[in-house]
Enzyme design. Structure first.
Site, PDB file in Angstrom:
ATOM      1  N   TYR A  76      14.774  36.448   1.138  1.00 39.01           N
ATOM      2  CA  TYR A  76      15.147  35.234   1.878  1.00 39.01           C
ATOM      3  C   TYR A  76      13.934  34.488   2.398  1.00 39.01           C
ATOM      4  O   TYR A  76      13.892  33.254   2.367  1.00 39.01           O
ATOM      5  CB  TYR A  76      16.102  35.561   3.037  1.00 39.01           C
TER       6      TYR A  76
ATOM      7  N   ARG B 176      12.394  32.601  -0.436  1.00 38.64           N
ATOM      8  CA  ARG B 176      13.201  31.420  -0.798  1.00 38.64           C
ATOM      9  C   ARG B 176      13.097  30.340   0.280  1.00 38.64           C
ATOM     10  O   ARG B 176      13.062  29.153  -0.006  1.00 38.64           O
ATOM     11  CB  ARG B 176      14.655  31.828  -0.992  1.00 38.64           C
TER      12      ARG B 176
ATOM     13  N   VAL C  12      21.757  25.882   1.569  1.00 44.45           N
ATOM     14  CA  VAL C  12      21.229  26.522   2.784  1.00 44.45           C
ATOM     15  C   VAL C  12      19.798  26.052   3.057  1.00 44.45           C
ATOM     16  O   VAL C  12      19.159  26.526   3.990  1.00 44.45           O
ATOM     17  CB  VAL C  12      21.265  28.074   2.667  1.00 44.45           C
TER      18      VAL C  12
ATOM     19  N   HIS D 168      27.645  27.167   4.033  1.00 47.38           N
ATOM     20  CA  HIS D 168      27.076  28.464   3.636  1.00 47.38           C
ATOM     21  C   HIS D 168      25.900  28.849   4.532  1.00 47.38           C
ATOM     22  O   HIS D 168      25.143  29.763   4.202  1.00 47.38           O
ATOM     23  CB  HIS D 168      26.644  28.430   2.156  1.00 47.38           C
TER      24      HIS D 168
ATOM     25  N   CYS E 170      17.363  41.047  16.800  1.00 49.61           N
ATOM     26  CA  CYS E 170      18.181  40.239  17.694  1.00 49.61           C
ATOM     27  C   CYS E 170      17.485  40.175  19.054  1.00 49.61           C
ATOM     28  O   CYS E 170      17.143  41.223  19.606  1.00 49.61           O
ATOM     29  CB  CYS E 170      19.565  40.858  17.835  1.00 49.61           C
TER      30      CYS E 170
ATOM     31  N   THR F 103      27.468  20.365  -7.940  1.00 46.55           N
ATOM     32  CA  THR F 103      27.995  21.710  -7.697  1.00 46.55           C
ATOM     33  C   THR F 103      28.798  22.195  -8.897  1.00 46.55           C
ATOM     34  O   THR F 103      29.505  21.412  -9.538  1.00 46.55           O
ATOM     35  CB  THR F 103      28.844  21.784  -6.409  1.00 46.55           C
TER      36      THR F 103
ATOM     37  N   PRO G 237      25.541  16.117 -14.215  1.00 47.19           N
ATOM     38  CA  PRO G 237      25.330  15.932 -15.664  1.00 47.19           C
ATOM     39  C   PRO G 237      26.215  16.854 -16.503  1.00 47.19           C
ATOM     40  O   PRO G 237      26.452  16.567 -17.681  1.00 47.19           O
ATOM     41  CB  PRO G 237      23.851  16.277 -15.879  1.00 47.19           C
ATOM     42  N   GLU G 238      26.689  17.952 -15.897  1.00 48.40           N
ATOM     43  CA  GLU G 238      27.501  18.926 -16.647  1.00 48.40           C
ATOM     44  C   GLU G 238      28.953  18.890 -16.164  1.00 48.40           C
ATOM     45  O   GLU G 238      29.219  18.700 -14.979  1.00 48.40           O
ATOM     46  CB  GLU G 238      26.978  20.360 -16.414  1.00 48.40           C
TER      47      GLU G 238
HETATM   48  P1  OAD Z   1      25.093  26.199  -8.924  1.00 39.26           P
HETATM   49  O1  OAD Z   1      23.704  26.668  -9.229  1.00 39.26           O
HETATM   50  O2  OAD Z   1      26.249  27.085  -9.218  1.00 39.26           O
HETATM   51  O3  OAD Z   1      25.369  24.836  -9.710  1.00 39.26           O
HETATM   52  C1  OAD Z   1      24.473  23.769  -9.685  1.00 39.26           C
HETATM   53  C2  OAD Z   1      25.149  22.547 -10.306  1.00 39.26           C
HETATM   54  O4  OAD Z   1      24.231  21.459 -10.195  1.00 39.26           O
HETATM   55  C3  OAD Z   1      25.495  22.688 -11.780  1.00 39.26           C
HETATM   56  O5  OAD Z   1      26.840  22.253 -11.974  1.00 39.26           O
HETATM   57  C4  OAD Z   1      24.519  21.750 -12.489  1.00 39.26           C
HETATM   58  O6  OAD Z   1      25.091  21.112 -13.630  1.00 39.26           O
HETATM   59  C5  OAD Z   1      24.253  20.721 -11.404  1.00 39.26           C
HETATM   60  N1  OAD Z   1      22.948  20.059 -11.477  1.00 39.26           N
HETATM   61  C6  OAD Z   1      21.756  20.538 -11.918  1.00 39.26           C
HETATM   62  N2  OAD Z   1      20.789  19.616 -11.784  1.00 39.26           N
HETATM   63  C7  OAD Z   1      21.372  18.508 -11.266  1.00 39.26           C
HETATM   64  C8  OAD Z   1      20.901  17.211 -10.866  1.00 39.26           C
HETATM   65  N3  OAD Z   1      19.639  16.856 -10.995  1.00 39.26           N
HETATM   66  N4  OAD Z   1      21.803  16.349 -10.337  1.00 39.26           N
HETATM   67  C9  OAD Z   1      23.118  16.685 -10.190  1.00 39.26           C
HETATM   68  N5  OAD Z   1      23.603  17.886 -10.531  1.00 39.26           N
HETATM   69  C10 OAD Z   1      22.760  18.779 -11.076  1.00 39.26           C
HETATM   70  O7  OAD Z   1      25.066  25.731  -7.410  1.00 39.26           O
HETATM   71  P2  OAD Z   1      26.257  25.506  -6.393  1.00 39.26           P
HETATM   72  O8  OAD Z   1      27.447  24.899  -7.044  1.00 39.26           O
HETATM   73  O9  OAD Z   1      25.702  24.803  -5.215  1.00 39.26           O
HETATM   74  O10 OAD Z   1      26.810  30.288  -2.219  1.00 39.26           O
HETATM   75  O11 OAD Z   1      26.584  26.976  -5.989  1.00 39.26           O
HETATM   76  C11 OAD Z   1      27.524  27.158  -4.998  1.00 39.26           C
HETATM   77  C12 OAD Z   1      27.275  28.397  -4.252  1.00 39.26           C
HETATM   78  O12 OAD Z   1      27.199  29.490  -5.176  1.00 39.26           O
HETATM   79  C13 OAD Z   1      25.947  28.520  -3.533  1.00 39.26           C
HETATM   80  O13 OAD Z   1      25.938  27.804  -2.317  1.00 39.26           O
HETATM   81  C14 OAD Z   1      25.906  29.995  -3.291  1.00 39.26           C
HETATM   82  C15 OAD Z   1      26.535  30.557  -4.570  1.00 39.26           C
HETATM   83  O14 OAD Z   1      27.561  31.423  -4.391  1.00 39.26           O
HETATM   84  C16 OAD Z   1      26.516  31.308  -1.403  1.00 39.26           C
HETATM   85  O15 OAD Z   1      25.454  31.890  -1.428  1.00 39.26           O
HETATM   86  C17 OAD Z   1      27.604  31.649  -0.433  1.00 39.26           C
END
Ligand code: OAD
Length: 266
Positions: A65, A68, A102, A120, A162, A205, A231-232
């Site tokens: 962490y 990151r 985050v 999150h 803590c 997302t 884009p996807e």
């Molecule tokens: P993901 O890594 O699952 O997905 C990222 C998304 O961003 C994908 O759909 C890509 O196509 C899109 N993407 C990539 N580059 C991009 C750009 N330049 N512009 C727009 N879109 C783009 O990430 P999240 O959906 O955020 O949670 O993941 C959700 C959660 O999964 C995270 O917060 C994490 C994980 O479980 C926890 O840790 C609780």
């Protein structure tokens, strides 16, 4: 597809994921760069971002962490983040930002704490792992920089406690084997807001987590206008298309620029 409905009065919710921060250089969650080695073994983020892993190897989970976090802190907000600051300025109380990220970049860009729900958590904060107190605390300028594969020193371990009961502190983030709640992650507030929204704009997302997907369905059922920027293809782009909304198949910065313009001019 027309974006005119974005100019209608009422609550407009932006729901963001890792794709918004990709243009700031932060790897997305499900991209190839998330692996982490402990001893002889490679771990996937889904194994490390768990309460179970933390109970087994708190030092290693903290090192992951802190690394990151250092990457996030070195990353500047991009044009997509700035478009969301402009959207809040334009819409005021009719604006809500619900982010899965985050990295704290929305707040650093200038969105208000009041109108930004970090569902999150935020990697810049920690809290008691035993929940002795509900508060969370800023890591501040401590632990920066933090290199990949760096180990925690004894002094650093002593600081990750803590402040009240001296149990291990933990990152203020939602783990895969934990549930959303209102107290830390604004679960109820996010769902309630989705039911009131006239528009929901999802950005960057993959739709892999529970609360954001629920918000999409709640908003759709109530007839909100859905726009997805990605884009996807993903569950939100499909839902938007099924509901007469719009899929902007482009980057967050380009798509959000168009969305904010449509809010101004219809
Ligand atoms: P993901 O890594 O699952 O997905 C990222 C998304 O961003 C994908 O759909 C890509 O196509 C899109 N993407 C990539 N580059 C991009 C750009 N330049 N512009 C727009 N879109 C783009 O990430 P999240 O959906 O955020 O949670 O993941 C959700 C959660 O999964 C995270 O917060 C994490 C994980 O479980 C926890 O840790 C609780």
């Amino acid at each position: 597809m027309s974006l005119q409905r974005l100019a209608m009065p009422g609550l407009r919710i932006f729901l963001t994921g890792a794709g918004v921060s990709a243009e700031s250089g932060i790897p997305t969650f499900r991209g190839a760069e998330g692996y982490w080695t402990v001893g002889a073994r490679e771990y996937h983020p889904q194994e490390l971002a768990t309460h179970y892993a933390f109970t087994q190897m708190p030092e290693e989970v903290w090192a992951w962490y802190l690394y990151r976090r250092a990457v996030c802190r070195a990353a500047p907000p991009n044009a997509g983040h700035l478009a969301l600051v402009e959207a809040e300025r334009l819409l005021g109380e009719q604006f809500l930002l619900v982010t899965q990220n985050v990295d704290g970049l929305h707040l650093r860009a200038g969105n208000s704490r009041e109108r930004t729900f970090e569902v999150h958590g935020n990697i810049d904060y920690y809290r008691c792992s035993e929940n002795c107190v509900a508060e969370h605390f800023a890591l501040g300028e401590g632990f920066l920089p933090f290199a990949k594969d760096q180990k925690l020193s004894a002094e650093q371990q002593a600081l990750l406690r803590c402040p009240r009961c001296q149990a291990w502190a933990r990152p203020h983030v939602l783990w895969f084997d934990e549930c959303y709640n209102e107290e830390f992650y604004r679960y109820d507030s996010s769902r309630t807001a989705a039911a009131r929204a006239v528009a929901l704009i999802s950005v960057g997302t993959s739709g892999a987590t529970n609360l954001p997907v629920q918000m999409g369905y709640i908003a759709a059922q109530r007839g909100a206008f859905l726009v997805d920027v990605n884009p996807e293809q993903n569950p939100f782009s499909q839902l938007a298309q099924q509901q007469g909304g719009s899929w902007l198949r482009e980057s967050a910065s380009t798509g959000l620029g168009k969305v904010v313009k449509a809010m101004q001019h219809g």
